[in-house]
Write a protein that holds these residues in place. Structure first.
Motif, mmCIF file in Angstrom:
data_model
loop_
_atom_site.group_PDB
_atom_site.id
_atom_site.type_symbol
_atom_site.label_atom_id
_atom_site.label_comp_id
_atom_site.label_asym_id
_atom_site.label_seq_id
_atom_site.Cartn_x
_atom_site.Cartn_y
_atom_site.Cartn_z
ATOM 1 N N SER A 143 0.809 -1.221 0.000
ATOM 2 C CA SER A 143 0.000 0.000 0.000
ATOM 3 C C SER A 143 0.845 1.275 0.000
ATOM 4 C CB SER A 143 -0.929 0.006 1.216
ATOM 5 O OG SER A 143 -0.154 0.046 2.406
ATOM 6 N N VAL A 144 2.145 1.124 -0.095
ATOM 7 C CA VAL A 144 3.053 2.263 -0.048
ATOM 8 C C VAL A 144 3.214 2.854 -1.452
ATOM 9 C CG1 VAL A 144 5.462 2.903 0.393
ATOM 10 C CG2 VAL A 144 4.288 1.348 1.936
ATOM 11 N N MET A 145 3.136 4.186 -1.546
ATOM 12 C CA MET A 145 3.385 4.857 -2.817
ATOM 13 C C MET A 145 4.897 4.951 -3.011
ATOM 14 S SD MET A 145 0.554 7.872 -3.084
ATOM 15 C CE MET A 145 1.178 8.758 -1.680
ATOM 16 N N THR A 146 5.317 4.831 -4.255
ATOM 17 C CA THR A 146 6.727 4.913 -4.588
ATOM 18 C C THR A 146 6.943 6.072 -5.547
ATOM 19 O OG1 THR A 146 6.879 2.508 -4.422
ATOM 20 C CG2 THR A 146 8.703 3.631 -5.492
ATOM 21 N N ALA A 147 8.007 6.816 -5.309
ATOM 22 C CA ALA A 147 8.396 7.881 -6.228
ATOM 23 C C ALA A 147 9.834 7.629 -6.668
ATOM 24 C CB ALA A 147 8.281 9.242 -5.561
ATOM 25 N N VAL A 148 10.075 7.802 -7.953
ATOM 26 C CA VAL A 148 11.428 7.727 -8.495
ATOM 27 C C VAL A 148 11.729 9.104 -9.068
ATOM 28 C CG1 VAL A 148 12.943 6.653 -10.194
ATOM 29 C CG2 VAL A 148 11.254 5.260 -8.977
ATOM 30 N N ASN A 149 12.771 9.724 -8.532
ATOM 31 C CA ASN A 149 13.135 11.088 -8.936
ATOM 32 C C ASN A 149 11.953 12.048 -8.815
ATOM 33 O OD1 ASN A 149 15.773 10.239 -9.504
ATOM 34 N ND2 ASN A 149 15.166 9.602 -11.545
ATOM 35 N N GLU A 150 11.244 11.924 -7.693
ATOM 36 C CA GLU A 150 10.136 12.794 -7.312
ATOM 37 C C GLU A 150 8.906 12.681 -8.211
ATOM 38 O OE1 GLU A 150 11.522 16.768 -6.605
ATOM 39 O OE2 GLU A 150 13.062 16.075 -5.216
ATOM 40 N N GLU A 151 8.805 11.572 -8.961
ATOM 41 C CA GLU A 151 7.608 11.310 -9.761
ATOM 42 C C GLU A 151 7.084 9.940 -9.368
ATOM 43 O OE1 GLU A 151 7.899 11.895 -13.944
ATOM 44 O OE2 GLU A 151 9.009 13.758 -13.732
ATOM 45 N N PHE A 152 5.771 9.833 -9.165
ATOM 46 C CA PHE A 152 5.197 8.561 -8.758
ATOM 47 C C PHE A 152 5.517 7.482 -9.781
ATOM 48 C CE2 PHE A 152 2.474 11.427 -6.222
ATOM 49 C CZ PHE A 152 2.835 10.932 -4.986
ATOM 50 N N ALA A 153 5.814 6.287 -9.265
ATOM 51 C CA ALA A 153 6.246 5.181 -10.121
ATOM 52 C C ALA A 153 5.433 3.926 -9.821
ATOM 53 C CB ALA A 153 7.727 4.914 -9.893
ATOM 54 N N GLN A 154 5.262 3.104 -10.833
ATOM 55 C CA GLN A 154 4.580 1.817 -10.700
ATOM 56 C C GLN A 154 5.609 0.743 -10.345
ATOM 57 O OE1 GLN A 154 1.198 1.586 -10.909
ATOM 58 N NE2 GLN A 154 1.315 3.811 -11.114
ATOM 59 N N ASP A 155 5.113 -0.398 -9.899
ATOM 60 C CA ASP A 155 5.985 -1.498 -9.485
ATOM 61 C C ASP A 155 6.851 -2.048 -10.615
ATOM 62 O OD1 ASP A 155 5.334 -1.418 -6.805
ATOM 63 O OD2 ASP A 155 3.930 -3.091 -6.902
ATOM 64 N N ASP A 156 6.435 -1.876 -11.860
ATOM 65 C CA ASP A 156 7.213 -2.433 -12.972
ATOM 66 C C ASP A 156 8.263 -1.463 -13.530
ATOM 67 O OD1 ASP A 156 5.433 -0.665 -14.146
ATOM 68 O OD2 ASP A 156 4.773 -2.063 -15.699
ATOM 69 N N GLU A 157 8.354 -0.269 -12.956
ATOM 70 C CA GLU A 157 9.358 0.690 -13.424
ATOM 71 C C GLU A 157 10.756 0.210 -13.036
ATOM 72 O OE1 GLU A 157 10.553 5.395 -13.103
ATOM 73 O OE2 GLU A 157 8.460 4.792 -12.970
ATOM 74 N N VAL A 158 11.690 0.307 -13.983
ATOM 75 C CA VAL A 158 13.071 -0.115 -13.741
ATOM 76 C C VAL A 158 13.876 1.080 -13.221
ATOM 77 C CG1 VAL A 158 15.169 -1.037 -14.800
ATOM 78 C CG2 VAL A 158 12.927 -1.887 -15.519
ATOM 79 N N ILE A 159 14.601 0.837 -12.150
ATOM 80 C CA ILE A 159 15.407 1.864 -11.498
ATOM 81 C C ILE A 159 16.757 1.962 -12.199
ATOM 82 C CG2 ILE A 159 16.513 2.517 -9.319
ATOM 83 C CD1 ILE A 159 14.227 0.761 -7.972
ATOM 84 N N GLN A 160 17.166 3.178 -12.472
ATOM 85 C CA GLN A 160 18.448 3.428 -13.132
ATOM 86 C C GLN A 160 19.487 3.885 -12.101
ATOM 87 O OE1 GLN A 160 18.633 2.727 -16.469
ATOM 88 N NE2 GLN A 160 16.484 2.134 -16.223
ATOM 89 N N ASP A 161 20.757 3.727 -12.448
ATOM 90 C CA ASP A 161 21.826 4.181 -11.566
ATOM 91 C C ASP A 161 21.672 5.679 -11.304
ATOM 92 O OD1 ASP A 161 24.229 3.874 -10.055
ATOM 93 O OD2 ASP A 161 25.351 4.775 -11.696
ATOM 94 N N GLY A 162 21.750 6.074 -10.046
ATOM 95 C CA GLY A 162 21.639 7.478 -9.670
ATOM 96 C C GLY A 162 20.224 7.925 -9.350
ATOM 97 N N ASP A 163 19.223 7.099 -9.650
ATOM 98 C CA ASP A 163 17.841 7.465 -9.328
ATOM 99 C C ASP A 163 17.641 7.550 -7.816
ATOM 100 O OD1 ASP A 163 17.079 7.531 -11.985
ATOM 101 O OD2 ASP A 163 15.963 5.631 -11.925
ATOM 102 N N GLU A 164 16.806 8.476 -7.400
ATOM 103 C CA GLU A 164 16.404 8.590 -6.002
ATOM 104 C C GLU A 164 15.012 7.984 -5.867
ATOM 105 O OE1 GLU A 164 17.162 12.144 -3.228
ATOM 106 O OE2 GLU A 164 15.097 12.408 -3.931
#
Length: 77
Positions: A46-67
């Motif tokens: 139930s936790v929201m996830t943000a990658v680089n301050e933008e909401f992300a889905q569970d299938d988004e791939v994280i890149q090197d340097g991403d927050e």
């Protein structure tokens, strides 16, 4: 390397405001599973996830340097 931020009760559970983790190439779902296992966190369904301050889905791939930030749902009145 990635900075992974935690908010609210997740911060208390981890004991840190953020961690430096190599999550490059993993999906958000894979990182969640790793964190649940390694830090004995409650399920992060139930936790929201943000990658680089933008909401992300569970299938988004994280890149090197991403927050990555994990933000539990809030309640109040």
């Amino acid at each position: 390397m990635n900075k992974v931020l935690f908010f609210a009760h997740l911060r208390d559970a981890v004991g840190e405001e953020f961690l430096k983790i190599d999550a490059s190439g993993k999906t958000v779902a894979e990182l969640k599973a790793e964190l649940v296992h390694n830090y004995n966190l409650p399920k992060l369904d139930s936790v929201m996830t943000a990658v680089n301050e933008e909401f992300a889905q569970d299938d988004e791939v994280i890149q090197d340097g991403d927050e990555v930030a994990f933000i539990p749902p809030v309640s109040g009145g």
